[in-house]
Motif scaffolding. Structure first.
Motif, PDB file in Angstrom:
ATOM      1  N   VAL A 194       7.275 -10.433  22.669  1.00  0.00           N
ATOM      2  CA  VAL A 194       6.020 -10.490  21.926  1.00  0.00           C
ATOM      3  C   VAL A 194       5.094  -9.328  22.263  1.00  0.00           C
ATOM      4  O   VAL A 194       4.366  -8.817  21.402  1.00  0.00           O
ATOM      5  N   ARG A 195       5.109  -8.907  23.520  1.00  0.00           N
ATOM      6  CA  ARG A 195       4.110  -7.918  23.972  1.00  0.00           C
ATOM      7  C   ARG A 195       4.151  -6.604  23.195  1.00  0.00           C
ATOM      8  O   ARG A 195       3.092  -6.046  22.890  1.00  0.00           O
ATOM      9  N   PRO A 196       5.319  -6.057  22.824  1.00  0.00           N
ATOM     10  CA  PRO A 196       5.305  -4.850  21.989  1.00  0.00           C
ATOM     11  C   PRO A 196       4.654  -5.094  20.617  1.00  0.00           C
ATOM     12  O   PRO A 196       4.019  -4.194  20.062  1.00  0.00           O
ATOM     13  N   CYS A 197       4.806  -6.299  20.090  1.00  0.00           N
ATOM     14  CA  CYS A 197       4.167  -6.647  18.813  1.00  0.00           C
ATOM     15  C   CYS A 197       2.652  -6.678  18.973  1.00  0.00           C
ATOM     16  O   CYS A 197       1.912  -6.215  18.091  1.00  0.00           O
ATOM     17  N   LEU A 198       2.192  -7.218  20.095  1.00  0.00           N
ATOM     18  CA  LEU A 198       0.751  -7.293  20.343  1.00  0.00           C
ATOM     19  C   LEU A 198       0.135  -5.900  20.443  1.00  0.00           C
ATOM     20  O   LEU A 198      -0.994  -5.679  19.982  1.00  0.00           O
ATOM     21  N   GLU A 199       0.870  -4.975  21.019  1.00  0.00           N
ATOM     22  CA  GLU A 199       0.372  -3.597  21.129  1.00  0.00           C
ATOM     23  C   GLU A 199       0.156  -2.973  19.749  1.00  0.00           C
ATOM     24  O   GLU A 199      -0.760  -2.170  19.561  1.00  0.00           O
ATOM     25  N   LEU A 200       0.975  -3.378  18.775  1.00  0.00           N
ATOM     26  CA  LEU A 200       0.838  -2.845  17.420  1.00  0.00           C
ATOM     27  C   LEU A 200      -0.458  -3.294  16.757  1.00  0.00           C
ATOM     28  O   LEU A 200      -0.941  -2.648  15.822  1.00  0.00           O
ATOM     29  N   LEU A 201      -1.016  -4.399  17.228  1.00  0.00           N
ATOM     30  CA  LEU A 201      -2.217  -4.951  16.608  1.00  0.00           C
ATOM     31  C   LEU A 201      -3.490  -4.242  17.043  1.00  0.00           C
ATOM     32  O   LEU A 201      -4.530  -4.353  16.372  1.00  0.00           O
TER      33      LEU A 201
ATOM     34  N   ARG B  97      -9.755  -4.964   9.922  1.00  0.00           N
ATOM     35  CA  ARG B  97     -10.445  -5.453  11.111  1.00  0.00           C
ATOM     36  C   ARG B  97      -9.959  -4.642  12.317  1.00  0.00           C
ATOM     37  O   ARG B  97      -8.863  -4.061  12.289  1.00  0.00           O
ATOM     38  N   THR B  98     -10.764  -4.617  13.368  1.00  0.00           N
ATOM     39  CA  THR B  98     -10.408  -3.869  14.579  1.00  0.00           C
ATOM     40  C   THR B  98     -10.163  -4.850  15.719  1.00  0.00           C
ATOM     41  O   THR B  98     -11.027  -5.673  16.037  1.00  0.00           O
ATOM     42  N   ILE B  99      -8.994  -4.755  16.326  1.00  0.00           N
ATOM     43  CA  ILE B  99      -8.628  -5.609  17.454  1.00  0.00           C
ATOM     44  C   ILE B  99      -8.737  -4.794  18.742  1.00  0.00           C
ATOM     45  O   ILE B  99      -8.122  -3.741  18.878  1.00  0.00           O
ATOM     46  N   PHE B 100      -9.529  -5.291  19.683  1.00  0.00           N
ATOM     47  CA  PHE B 100      -9.741  -4.615  20.959  1.00  0.00           C
ATOM     48  C   PHE B 100      -8.775  -5.107  22.046  1.00  0.00           C
ATOM     49  O   PHE B 100      -8.442  -4.367  22.968  1.00  0.00           O
ATOM     50  N   ARG B 101      -8.376  -6.372  21.928  1.00  0.00           N
ATOM     51  CA  ARG B 101      -7.466  -6.941  22.935  1.00  0.00           C
ATOM     52  C   ARG B 101      -6.539  -7.931  22.254  1.00  0.00           C
ATOM     53  O   ARG B 101      -6.964  -8.724  21.412  1.00  0.00           O
ATOM     54  N   ALA B 102      -5.255  -7.878  22.615  1.00  0.00           N
ATOM     55  CA  ALA B 102      -4.271  -8.831  22.113  1.00  0.00           C
ATOM     56  C   ALA B 102      -3.265  -9.053  23.235  1.00  0.00           C
ATOM     57  O   ALA B 102      -2.590  -8.120  23.653  1.00  0.00           O
ATOM     58  N   GLU B 103      -3.186 -10.273  23.719  1.00  0.00           N
ATOM     59  CA  GLU B 103      -2.311 -10.519  24.869  1.00  0.00           C
ATOM     60  C   GLU B 103      -1.666 -11.897  24.795  1.00  0.00           C
ATOM     61  O   GLU B 103      -2.134 -12.796  24.086  1.00  0.00           O
ATOM     62  N   CYS B 104      -0.585 -12.031  25.531  1.00  0.00           N
ATOM     63  CA  CYS B 104       0.113 -13.311  25.682  1.00  0.00           C
ATOM     64  C   CYS B 104       0.220 -13.611  27.161  1.00  0.00           C
ATOM     65  O   CYS B 104       0.701 -12.773  27.934  1.00  0.00           O
TER      66      CYS B 104
ATOM     67  N   THR C 104       3.503 -16.158  13.431  1.00  0.00           N
ATOM     68  CA  THR C 104       4.464 -15.056  13.336  1.00  0.00           C
ATOM     69  C   THR C 104       4.909 -14.590  14.716  1.00  0.00           C
ATOM     70  O   THR C 104       6.089 -14.286  14.937  1.00  0.00           O
ATOM     71  N   LEU C 105       3.977 -14.535  15.656  1.00  0.00           N
ATOM     72  CA  LEU C 105       4.314 -14.091  17.014  1.00  0.00           C
ATOM     73  C   LEU C 105       5.197 -15.102  17.744  1.00  0.00           C
ATOM     74  O   LEU C 105       6.038 -14.718  18.562  1.00  0.00           O
ATOM     75  N   ILE C 106       5.013 -16.378  17.470  1.00  0.00           N
ATOM     76  CA  ILE C 106       5.900 -17.387  18.068  1.00  0.00           C
ATOM     77  C   ILE C 106       7.328 -17.170  17.561  1.00  0.00           C
ATOM     78  O   ILE C 106       8.299 -17.288  18.323  1.00  0.00           O
ATOM     79  N   TRP C 107       7.472 -16.821  16.312  1.00  0.00           N
ATOM     80  CA  TRP C 107       8.792 -16.453  15.785  1.00  0.00           C
ATOM     81  C   TRP C 107       9.372 -15.271  16.563  1.00  0.00           C
ATOM     82  O   TRP C 107      10.543 -15.288  16.941  1.00  0.00           O
TER      83      TRP C 107
ATOM     84  N   LEU D 191      12.424 -12.597  15.173  1.00  0.00           N
ATOM     85  CA  LEU D 191      11.769 -11.458  14.558  1.00  0.00           C
ATOM     86  C   LEU D 191      11.736 -10.312  15.562  1.00  0.00           C
ATOM     87  O   LEU D 191      11.354 -10.512  16.713  1.00  0.00           O
ATOM     88  N   SER D 192      12.156  -9.138  15.174  1.00  0.00           N
ATOM     89  CA  SER D 192      12.101  -7.976  16.071  1.00  0.00           C
ATOM     90  C   SER D 192      10.736  -7.308  15.968  1.00  0.00           C
ATOM     91  O   SER D 192       9.963  -7.558  15.033  1.00  0.00           O
ATOM     92  N   CYS D 193      10.441  -6.431  16.922  1.00  0.00           N
ATOM     93  CA  CYS D 193       9.184  -5.690  16.890  1.00  0.00           C
ATOM     94  C   CYS D 193       9.125  -4.810  15.638  1.00  0.00           C
ATOM     95  O   CYS D 193       8.059  -4.665  15.023  1.00  0.00           O
ATOM     96  N   GLU D 194      10.242  -4.254  15.250  1.00  0.00           N
ATOM     97  CA  GLU D 194      10.297  -3.411  14.053  1.00  0.00           C
ATOM     98  C   GLU D 194       9.989  -4.237  12.803  1.00  0.00           C
ATOM     99  O   GLU D 194       9.275  -3.769  11.895  1.00  0.00           O
ATOM    100  N   GLN D 195      10.502  -5.459  12.763  1.00  0.00           N
ATOM    101  CA  GLN D 195      10.221  -6.331  11.625  1.00  0.00           C
ATOM    102  C   GLN D 195       8.748  -6.747  11.602  1.00  0.00           C
ATOM    103  O   GLN D 195       8.133  -6.853  10.541  1.00  0.00           O
ATOM    104  N   PHE D 196       8.191  -6.978  12.796  1.00  0.00           N
ATOM    105  CA  PHE D 196       6.768  -7.327  12.873  1.00  0.00           C
ATOM    106  C   PHE D 196       5.911  -6.164  12.366  1.00  0.00           C
ATOM    107  O   PHE D 196       4.942  -6.363  11.629  1.00  0.00           O
ATOM    108  N   ALA D 197       6.260  -4.944  12.753  1.00  0.00           N
ATOM    109  CA  ALA D 197       5.539  -3.754  12.294  1.00  0.00           C
ATOM    110  C   ALA D 197       5.605  -3.646  10.771  1.00  0.00           C
ATOM    111  O   ALA D 197       4.615  -3.291  10.113  1.00  0.00           O
ATOM    112  N   ALA D 198       6.754  -3.966  10.198  1.00  0.00           N
ATOM    113  CA  ALA D 198       6.908  -3.907   8.740  1.00  0.00           C
ATOM    114  C   ALA D 198       6.041  -4.962   8.060  1.00  0.00           C
ATOM    115  O   ALA D 198       5.480  -4.715   6.982  1.00  0.00           O
ATOM    116  N   ILE D 199       5.933  -6.130   8.677  1.00  0.00           N
ATOM    117  CA  ILE D 199       5.081  -7.189   8.121  1.00  0.00           C
ATOM    118  C   ILE D 199       3.624  -6.742   8.103  1.00  0.00           C
ATOM    119  O   ILE D 199       2.916  -6.904   7.106  1.00  0.00           O
ATOM    120  N   LEU D 200       3.177  -6.166   9.200  1.00  0.00           N
ATOM    121  CA  LEU D 200       1.796  -5.685   9.285  1.00  0.00           C
ATOM    122  C   LEU D 200       1.527  -4.622   8.217  1.00  0.00           C
ATOM    123  O   LEU D 200       0.489  -4.638   7.550  1.00  0.00           O
TER     124      LEU D 200
END
Length: 257
Positions: A142-149, A176-183, A213-216, A222-231
């Motif tokens: 999940v953490r690489p996905c969170l970095e994308l946010l 919107r602007t995200i300053f912190r995203a963590e798990c 989506t992140l729980i998936w 879901l891969s990080c690449e797929q998450f990036a594509a969703i975003l």
């Protein structure tokens, strides 16, 4: 008598309420506060909140404000309100504020926390405050996905469909602007996790859609690449499910010092 502006910090258990904002289909936190304040001040009162939490969503530190001509000390509103409100709603603090302070428009950021449990059997006492998502959850996925946010993005893929008039021009749209995203994991309780997001604003159901989506992703669906594509897709149909309201908490609202 001079008008005053009173700032409140409110905590509530959102179970059984239709959300913060006044609704026709049920009791809201805003309506409860306004009714109690009208009785206390003997005048109509409109309460503004920092956000519009949905039905079943909780708050540990919702900020609200209202204008009044009442002469009672600001701190006295806390005791007076708590004597009239249901125990599911507590005023944690009440203080004088500048006349131009507005709980929503003066805020510079908000923090939401989403709590979930991934074990096979959830304890009943947790069911109203932590989502049950049984799976083998891997935070490292999940953490690489969170970095994308982090930073400013168009979050249309995580916005509830039909919640914004897209025909209007101007404004910032879904950006919107995200300053912190963590798990984080609870070291004392296996299979208990939390997402935490701090941003300058959030779209309707954005945190819950991100959480679903992140729980998936954490479950390996879901891969990080797929998450990036969703975003990047800016299409709600591409993202995962909306996570239940019970796991979501408005944790903090920040204002300029």
């Amino acid at each position: 008598m001079n008008q005053r502006n009173i700032r409140l910090r409110v905590a509530y258990d959102g179970t059984g309420f239709c959300g913060w904002q006044r609704q026709k289909n049920g009791m809201s936190i805003q309506e409860l506060l306004e009714a109690a304040l009208a009785r206390i001040t003997k005048e109509p009162v409109e309460v503004s909140g920092a956000g519009r939490t949905d039905a079943g969503v909780h708050a540990e530190a919702m900020t609200a404000n209202f204008h009044t001509n009442a002469a009672m000390p600001a701190a006295a509103f806390q005791k007076a309100l708590n004597s009239m409100l249901p125990k599911a709603v507590r005023v944690v603090a009440a203080a004088e504020a500048a006349l131009d302070f507005h709980a929503r428009f003066s805020a510079i950021s908000k923090t939401y926390r989403y709590d979930f449990f991934t074990g096979a059997v959830q304890r009943p006492a947790e069911r109203l405050y932590r989502t049950h998502a049984p799976c083998v959850f891997m935070p490292e996925h999940v953490r690489p996905c969170l970095e994308l946010l982090l930073g400013s993005h168009d979050f249309s893929s995580f916005e509830a469909v039909g919640t914004r008039d897209r025909s209007k021009t101007g404004g910032r749209g879904a950006v919107r602007t995200i300053f912190r995203a963590e798990c984080t994991a609870d070291p004392a309780r296996p299979e208990h996790f939390s997402f935490r997001f701090t941003g300058d604003g959030f779209l309707r159901c954005m945190v819950r859609n991100l959480a679903g989506t992140l729980i998936w992703a954490g479950a390996g669906k879901l891969s990080c690449e797929q998450f990036a594509a969703i975003l990047a897709a800016q299409d709600r149909k591409q993202a995962g499910p909306t996570a239940p309201a019970c796991g979501l908490f408005l944790e903090q609202v920040n204002y300029p010092e």
